[in-house]
Motif scaffolding. Structure first.
Motif, short mmCIF file in Angstrom:
data_model
loop_
_atom_site.label_atom_id
_atom_site.label_comp_id
_atom_site.label_asym_id
_atom_site.label_seq_id
_atom_site.Cartn_x
_atom_site.Cartn_y
_atom_site.Cartn_z
N GLU A 1 11.41 13.53 -4.04
CA GLU A 1 10.80 12.24 -5.39
C GLU A 1 10.89 11.94 -4.27
OE1 GLU A 1 10.40 10.91 -8.22
OE2 GLU A 1 11.19 13.02 -8.51
N MET A 2 9.15 11.56 -4.52
CA MET A 2 8.21 10.54 -3.53
C MET A 2 8.95 9.20 -3.18
SD MET A 2 4.06 9.21 -4.06
CE MET A 2 3.73 7.95 -3.22
N GLU A 3 8.93 8.33 -2.08
CA GLU A 3 9.20 7.24 -2.46
C GLU A 3 7.51 6.06 -2.70
OE1 GLU A 3 11.55 6.09 1.51
OE2 GLU A 3 12.44 8.05 1.66
N TYR A 4 7.96 5.25 -2.85
CA TYR A 4 7.45 4.15 -4.07
C TYR A 4 7.64 2.74 -3.30
CZ TYR A 4 6.73 7.77 -7.50
OH TYR A 4 6.94 8.66 -7.92
N LEU B 1 1.09 18.01 -12.84
CA LEU B 1 0.96 16.98 -12.79
C LEU B 1 1.16 16.30 -11.73
CD1 LEU B 1 0.30 16.57 -16.48
CD2 LEU B 1 -1.64 17.18 -14.56
N LYS B 2 2.53 16.12 -11.84
CA LYS B 2 2.60 14.77 -11.12
C LYS B 2 2.66 15.44 -9.44
CE LYS B 2 7.75 13.09 -9.50
NZ LYS B 2 6.84 11.81 -9.00
N ALA C 1 -0.71 14.16 -8.77
CA ALA C 1 -0.53 12.76 -8.55
C ALA C 1 -0.20 12.06 -7.19
CB ALA C 1 0.09 11.55 -9.92
N ASP C 2 1.06 12.48 -6.68
CA ASP C 2 2.29 11.74 -5.38
C ASP C 2 0.70 12.70 -4.65
OD1 ASP C 2 3.95 11.27 -6.94
OD2 ASP C 2 5.09 13.01 -6.72
N GLU C 3 0.36 13.63 -4.45
CA GLU C 3 -0.59 13.64 -2.68
C GLU C 3 -0.94 12.85 -2.60
OE1 GLU C 3 -3.78 17.04 -1.45
OE2 GLU C 3 -2.32 17.59 -3.48
N TRP C 4 -2.00 12.42 -4.11
CA TRP C 4 -2.93 11.18 -3.65
C TRP C 4 -2.60 10.20 -3.72
CZ3 TRP C 4 -8.03 11.93 -3.14
CH2 TRP C 4 -8.81 13.26 -2.65
N LYS D 1 5.26 6.50 -11.85
CA LYS D 1 6.04 8.16 -11.20
C LYS D 1 5.73 9.03 -11.68
CE LYS D 1 9.98 4.73 -9.59
NZ LYS D 1 11.70 4.61 -9.60
N ASN D 2 5.81 8.82 -12.95
CA ASN D 2 5.22 9.73 -13.60
C ASN D 2 3.76 9.92 -13.99
OD1 ASN D 2 7.59 11.71 -13.56
ND2 ASN D 2 7.94 9.33 -14.83
#
Length: 665
Positions: free
Chosen positions: A2-5, A223-224, A227-230, A306-307
């Motif tokens: 999970e990406m940290e935000y 899709l996530k 999005a998370d990569e960018w 997040k999504n």
């Protein structure tokens, strides 16, 4: 993993992308004018081409001290009489700002009500007896700061009690017990399913067309990941990531094309597999055809979640926010309460039932607005010092702008910028059968691949007694789904929309395993609203097509008619589909209008002092100093000043009666 935000970093990205993009377009506009420019805008000698560089202050503002606000200036040395075209949220908010600044103005609205696409249909005046035809959601997130400040000003506060008051904000529920999903003729009740399973049998091994490896990944994961990569790239090295995004958009890359390139067919797989995958991801999350919008449009709508998000949202995308608890809110009693209270704050009532048919520039520089009053044969013309237009681009296209002083890029932007279609159907039943018979007791959303696409169960009036009437948003769809459903009725007359109602009733029966005849017996009333066929909107929400963000989006930020015509509304903001887009654009329109007048009057110290006072009050009372990142350049000597400067120069010198003709022989 999970990406940290980082809330601040994530929340700033969309605004930073907007500012960088607009700055690039300003730089390009300056470069295009460097070859043959001679003008005398201030007391210095004519400006040389090399001064047209946005790294420096624009000519005419270099020596202005914006930090030194004069006092005791003469009252109204500059005449303002501003016409605001459109009484939606942008027009009303612009009016509220101008009223605070003490600048004469009036709002011209074609309908008989305020709010534009903030619209609530009420079957009766009884509490809860309505559905939202327009805006529904209010997200309490960092990018929505201006919206929640306005709600506070209007006295609309949060109420989480079991029996909330009317005209308060109450929680919105994206999911609830027993929300159905019907895809591929398979009905599943409930909204929570693990990724990696195939309940709707779309995989090749289950007789479908989607590669098993994609189904195992899950459409949300696919899709996530993108999005998370960018998000990570933009946070780590914003400039290089932004440059690549601009390249992707200038190559007119759609979301579908990007995904096919990102997830190509592997050796031995059907080469059609990635395309089937995009269709599957699309049908499970968005409207049909939505994946053909710009990849960048989709990414922008997903950044602070997040999504991955969509406009409109069909699931809780989980906004990145510091606050705990509920983030999603609706107005108990209807969103139009916001528009009505905002209009009630205005000292001068908008001109209702006046449809603008023409905007033109007079020889003296003033702007003439021709309007047609409902049920009156003769048109009316009013002359203003400036015009702020807040209507949609499709509606602007209907207005005669030939003599309005537009540039080529303005005309093209108005013609080409893309909006999605949208249809909603509200049905009033004699009782809330979805709650009483199917256990759908706390809102949520039902989804299907049938024409209805989305059913929204009410998050309001949850304490309605058994046996009492209730209203269901029985259909909410957009994009190609809306245009095809809307084609069943080529009229905006509710009496001519039986075919749409019939489709929706059939889908309700299928989605809830409920005999259609029994459902029909419970129907008291229904209402259909097709935004494409609404003559005062002609569109649902802005959703830019591939290539449009990197090109025409920035052009709409440039004033026209030598700074006397300024564009506002959702299309001029980075936050398409949200009320905050209208509010931000209204603020920026007033800001640029004042900067244009500061430049126009830079030979007159008295007039300059007066305008500087107005700019100071504008920033002090209406600026958003507590925003994580503003989508506009708050430095008057920066890009906003350059936009005002370039708008003042003007490519097109047309005035009413002076338009020439080209020799094409």
């Amino acid at each position: 993993m999970e990406m940290e935000y980082d809330v601040s970093a994530i929340s700033a990205l969309r605004a930073k992308i907007a500012k960088h993009t607009i700055r690039r377009q300003v730089e390009q506009a300056c470069a295009a004018r460097q070859k043959s420019i001679v003008f005398d805008l201030h007391p210095h000698p004519p400006v040389d081409a090399h001064i047209l560089d946005p790294q420096f202050a624009p000519p005419g503002l270099e020596d202005v001290d914006f930090g030194k606000i004069p006092h005791g200036v003469q009252p109204q040395p500059v005449r303002f009489n501003i016409g605001i075209v459109g009484g939606g949220m942008a027009g009303l908010y612009a009016s509220l700002i101008l009223q605070d600044l003490g600048l004469e103005h009036e709002v011209i609205e074609a309908s008989n009500r305020p709010g534009g696409r903030v619209k609530t249909h009420r079957f009766t005046p009884e509490d809860g007896d309505y559905y939202e035809v327009g805006a529904i959601l209010f997200a309490d997130t960092p990018i929505m700061t201006r919206t929640f400040k306005l709600l506070k000003l209007l006295g609309i506060e949060k109420d989480t009690s079991p029996d909330p008051k009317q005209a308060t904000l109450i929680p919105y529920h994206f999911s609830g017990p027993n929300n159905p999903m019907l895809f591929n003729n398979i009905l599943v009740s409930g909204s929570s399913r693990p990724q990696g399973v195939d309940p709707f049998q779309v995989s090749i091994s289950n007789g479908g067309a989607v590669s098993d490896r994609f189904v195992q990944m899950g459409y949300r994961t696919i899709l996530k990941q993108v999005a998370d990569e960018w998000k990570k790239r933009l946070i780590k090295d914003f400039d290089s990531a932004w440059e690549e995004l601009m390249k992707i958009d200038m190559e007119a890359t759609s979301l579908r094309a990007y995904l096919i390139g990102k997830y190509p067919a592997e050796t031995g797989e059907d080469p059609r597999g990635p395309y089937y995958m995009t269709n599957w991801c699309e049908i499970m999350t968005m409207g049909t055809g939505y994946f053909d919008v710009s990849f960048l449009t989709w990414l922008l709508q997903s950044i602070e979640f997040k999504n991955p998000g969509t406009v409109p949202l069909t699931h809780d995308a989980q906004p990145v926010t510091k606050e705990g608890g509920s983030v999603w809110w609706i107005v108990n009693g209807g969103s139009d309460i916001v528009a009505e209270r905002l209009a009630g704050k205005l000292e001068k009532r908008p001109l209702y039932n006046y449809r603008v048919t023409k905007i033109s520039r007079k020889k003296g520089g003033e702007m003439a607005v021709t309007m047609q009053r409902a049920f009156v044969a003769e048109p009316v013309e009013r002359v203003y010092s400036h015009v702020i237009t807040t209507t949609t681009a499709p509606c602007l296209r209907r207005i005669d702008l030939r003599d309005a002083g537009l540039r080529y890029v303005h005309r093209e932007a108005i013609r080409i910028l893309h909006y999605d279609s949208g249809i909603k159907v509200g049905i009033k039943f004699e009782r809330r059968w979805w709650a009483e018979d199917k256990g759908i007791t706390k809102g949520g959303i039902g989804k299907t691949d049938r024409p209805t696409r989305i059913v929204v169960y009410p998050s309001h009036a949850l304490n309605t007694a058994a046996g009492e009437p209730g209203v269901l948003m029985a259909c909410y769809n957009w994009a190609q789904d809306a245009s095809r459903l809307g084609a069943l009725s080529m009229s905006s007359d509710p009496g001519a929309q039986v075919a749409i109602f019939d489709n929706v009733m059939a889908d309700l029966a299928a989605m809830h395993s409920y005999p259609e005849a029994d459902l029909r017996r419970m129907v008291l009333e229904y209402h259909v609203h097709d935004w494409d066929r609404d003559p005062l909107a002609l569109s649902h929400v802005a959703s830019l097509a591939p290539g449009q963000f990197a090109t025409f989006f920035g052009d709409m930020h440039m004033p026209a008619a030598e700074g006397r015509l300024v564009f506002a509304g959702e299309i001029v903001s980075i936050y398409h589909g949200w009320i905050v887009a209208a509010l931000n654009s209204a603020y920026v329109a007033v800001y640029k209008l004042l900067l244009s007048e500061l430049l126009r009057n830079n030979r007159d110290p008295v007039k300059m002092d007066y305008i500087l006072q107005k700019l100071d009050r504008l920033e002090h009372n209406w600026g958003m100093a507590d925003e994580v990142e503003s989508e506009y350049d708050a430095d008057p000597k920066g890009i906003a000043g350059w936009q005002a400067f370039l708008g003042l120069m003007g490519d097109d010198a047309d005035v009413e009666g002076d338009r020439g003709s080209a020799d094409v022989s």
